[in-house]
Design an enzyme around this catalytic site. Sequence first.
Site, mmCIF file in Angstrom:
data_model
loop_
_atom_site.group_PDB
_atom_site.id
_atom_site.type_symbol
_atom_site.label_atom_id
_atom_site.label_comp_id
_atom_site.label_asym_id
_atom_site.label_seq_id
_atom_site.Cartn_x
_atom_site.Cartn_y
_atom_site.Cartn_z
ATOM 1 N N LYS A 108 9.059 6.956 16.088
ATOM 2 C CA LYS A 108 9.264 5.858 17.054
ATOM 3 C C LYS A 108 8.665 6.198 18.420
ATOM 4 O O LYS A 108 9.034 7.197 19.040
ATOM 5 C CB LYS A 108 10.759 5.616 17.180
ATOM 6 N N GLU A 127 16.180 0.185 10.364
ATOM 7 C CA GLU A 127 16.207 1.430 11.154
ATOM 8 C C GLU A 127 17.470 2.243 10.844
ATOM 9 O O GLU A 127 18.563 1.673 10.778
ATOM 10 C CB GLU A 127 16.183 1.070 12.650
ATOM 11 N N CYS A 130 11.910 -0.667 15.898
ATOM 12 C CA CYS A 130 12.876 -1.344 16.785
ATOM 13 C C CYS A 130 12.314 -1.690 18.177
ATOM 14 O O CYS A 130 11.499 -2.593 18.296
ATOM 15 C CB CYS A 130 14.151 -0.528 16.880
#
Lengths: 359, 359
Positions: A190, A115, A227
Amino acid sequence: MYNLDNIIKERLKPEQLKQFNKIYYGREDHCKLKLLESTIEVSARNNFDVAGYSFSAAKEEVRKPNILRLGLIQHSIALPTDSPICEQRQAIFDKIEKIIDVASSENVRIICLQEAWTMPFFLCTREKERWAEFVESPSDGPSTLFLSKLAKKHEMVIVSPILEKDEDGVWWNTAVIIDEMGNYMGKHRKNHLPSVGSFSETSYYAPGDTGHPVFETKYGKIAVNICYGRHQALNWLMFAINGADIVFNPSATIAEFGETFWGIEARNAAIANSYFTCSINRVGNEEFYVQNEKKSRTYYGSSYVTAPDGSRTPGLSKDKDGLLIVEVDLNLCRQIKDKWNFNMTARLDMYTKALAQFK
Amino acid sequence: MYNLDNIIKERLKPEQLKQFNKIYYGREDHCKLKLLESTIEVSARNNFDVAGYSFSAAKEEVRKPNILRLGLIQHSIALPTDSPICEQRQAIFDKIEKIIDVASSENVRIICLQEAWTMPFFLCTREKERWAEFVESPSDGPSTLFLSKLAKKHEMVIVSPILEKDEDGVWWNTAVIIDEMGNYMGKHRKNHLPSVGSFSETSYYAPGDTGHPVFETKYGKIAVNICYGRHQALNWLMFAINGADIVFNPSATIAEFGETFWGIEARNAAIANSYFTCSINRVGNEEFYVQNEKKSRTYYGSSYVTAPDGSRTPGLSKDKDGLLIVEVDLNLCRQIKDKWNFNMTARLDMYTKALAQFK
């Protein structure tokens, strides 16, 4: 830093070690790949680890094996966080290029970076302007231009998690997919943003609006769960529903934020969804001065891959740059679906109604 | 059978053992409960194990601690599977009564038995009629009558997973909830039925039609996710949405059906949903003769509890009857929700729409 697995390996008898591996890694033997001499030499010289493992599938009559190698890269930043931004980025590019070269020599066909791989994970600073120049266009920003050349040179698909600035200047936490000809293929933003303690990403960028795309690359159907999204079962599920065989989970996470279950969530997702999951976490210590106060965060690496049958590789180290090479046979995904029938028995109609009622 | 954890404990130095426990059990120390002398004596005499652990929570200003003890029972059948049905059942009742007595003396307030606890797990035989007399009414069948007396005597809530026959003669795989006054409180029917290899439950009973009830008992809000339902992330999720603080997962599962990820799924569910999960699996070898062919299945026990922070107890043994006592502070559920915010960031509206579109 000592490696607990190595200690256990030394202290257990072979039969006990098999039992240990079975319970804690899902299979008795790690099935190590033999690496090239040049890989060992180049990685030692450039101070990064390389480890390789394989997962096999049963032979089928109609389908050919669908074997390919995946690469996961974990790395630290290369210069102090108060260095000029272009220098910080270039120094990271330089070391990543060497790692990707090695991956290519080992026939890695799809590679994923961590990330926000081009920068320190400055989101803990609560500053925005200071770091804005790390944020770029996904289709033709510096990192995409840099990786496109490598993707084309090595005929490799590259997943590049960056911070994106869109045409309106809005930021997103985005994974860019670059195909094996070096073309920009698409992106995923995300979906779930953490707010944990004093750490919050919501003041930097908005929750993703790209849904759950699966990219049909030349080598396989891939998706990216960035994540904190690994904590959300439905995020993993939608990538399965949309057909992914491999889901990457590029991360930047520190010990206090769940190291004790780093080995659980992506592994569980591989089992629940009958696909491969690839967990990547950065390494190293990052120091920032914010209003004269020093902030320091240490990332624990430990990148690993889980197969749809729940078996997993050991993790890369906790503190060193590393390349994890994993040979997979994607036929295993359907074989495991047919074995466990988790998707056949999922009763999604029931849950669709239940969730609608709840909302 | 040797215990791998004991071997590891002997072979690692104290600091290494802490590290091992942290990575594989989510905390450095197992926080063992001190058991009564009588517990040790009675369990040894009756050949079952007892283990006890505790999970604490931070002190709060407004809420008092909400501490109670949970009990999980794993057991083998007591007589050969060709013995008369009433004798088989009674022999199991006899040993369960002794275990529940011990649980009561240790102040256990909610106890859960394994899936189909009153009988051998005959579902592998593909026979139905031969076993029909094990199947009973949830509100006033023999097992409910038996447990009601114990529940009342010990002021204990009991979760009793049985096979149910309803008023139309249809079978269900059902968990009965008996309250601390010995009253039938309600039931939950297994939502997801396995069909794995030659093993299939779908010819015995239908997928559950009771949704995802949470039972507000005197001691806590509990739910039951029966066996194969642990593979379904949405099953776990709905119990969380409906408010459960504790979800029991009574099971009957053999090594070939996923022992390598027994430690992953319920633990992941505890993390994802910020509640306690209690995993129970039967033990022992069960032999059946079906059309003169011997079928044999061995269950691996290993019952354990996971807290919402992802830390878990060691498992009970793989081959011996056992009682696992776990002291919990239910305040930990909200504390962990507030820490990780997995529910705040879940974006259920997005998934409700995505699933509706898919269907």
